[in-house]
Design an enzyme around this catalytic site. Sequence first.
Site, PDB file in Angstrom:
ATOM      1  CB  SER A 150      -0.900   0.018   1.239  1.00 31.69           C
ATOM      2  OG  SER A 150      -1.538   1.269   1.379  1.00 31.69           O
ATOM      3  CE1 TYR A 163      -4.065  -2.191   5.038  1.00 35.16           C
ATOM      4  CE2 TYR A 163      -2.971  -0.109   4.545  1.00 35.16           C
ATOM      5  CZ  TYR A 163      -3.660  -1.236   4.122  1.00 35.16           C
ATOM      6  OH  TYR A 163      -3.925  -1.415   2.781  1.00 35.16           O
TER       7      TYR A 163
END
Length: 255
Positions: A150, A163
Amino acid sequence: MTTGKLEGLMMDKRVAIVTGASRGIGAAVARRLAADGLAVVVNYVTGQNRAEAVVRDIVAESGHGVAIGADVSDPADAAALFEAAEAVFGGVDVVVNNAGVMQPGLVSLADTSDDLYERIVSINLGGTFNMLRLAATRLRDNGRIVNFSSSVVGLRPAGYAVYAATKAAVETMTAIFAKEMGPRGIAVTAVAPGPVGTELFLTGKTPEMVERIAAATPLGRLGTPEDVAGVVSFLVGGDGGWINGAVIRANGGMV
């Protein structure tokens, strides 16, 4: 395991497993790879109806696909996914590790619960690890592996510590695994999307928040699942073989 209907199977096709492929980016990747001529395993955990709809789309375009349920964060389920793919298609050439979860909005590290931490780590990092470990022995020579990271890894926004940490670990594993699999002609890369207008991304965000995020990209818009699927298509296709160990930040220039 639940398999979808197959019609006119050709065993000489390259075979791809796409994890988390019942919706969003994963579904777009599955459809694109099928359009590129690969037989595709559409993996899901809870979205059986959506996964089977993706397979119907693939078959309607004269492609070959099968929906197989498996929780890749469970090592036994991940192994069963490979076994089912091999039973249906005869082998596996491509693995796209798309399965992952986002946290529900901004959560500071101090406010991250044990349950949330374990869920994010087990799926985003553990699921990728399980699939890579199996791919080391089950993937056919000269195959391709595409992991999903990401762009939060580079942006490092507050509220995404756990995350982002899992995705940074995926990038590190990608670079190392590329060196380990290189002697077999298997290229390992990662794609790190920026904001993409999927159900998963849009949930919990107001229209104003979405507009602000879109405006933060130089191109002035959110990405689409198809934007990301095109990058994956290139990496696993004939022109992507010399790219190995790299992370492609498919984010419209957001830095």
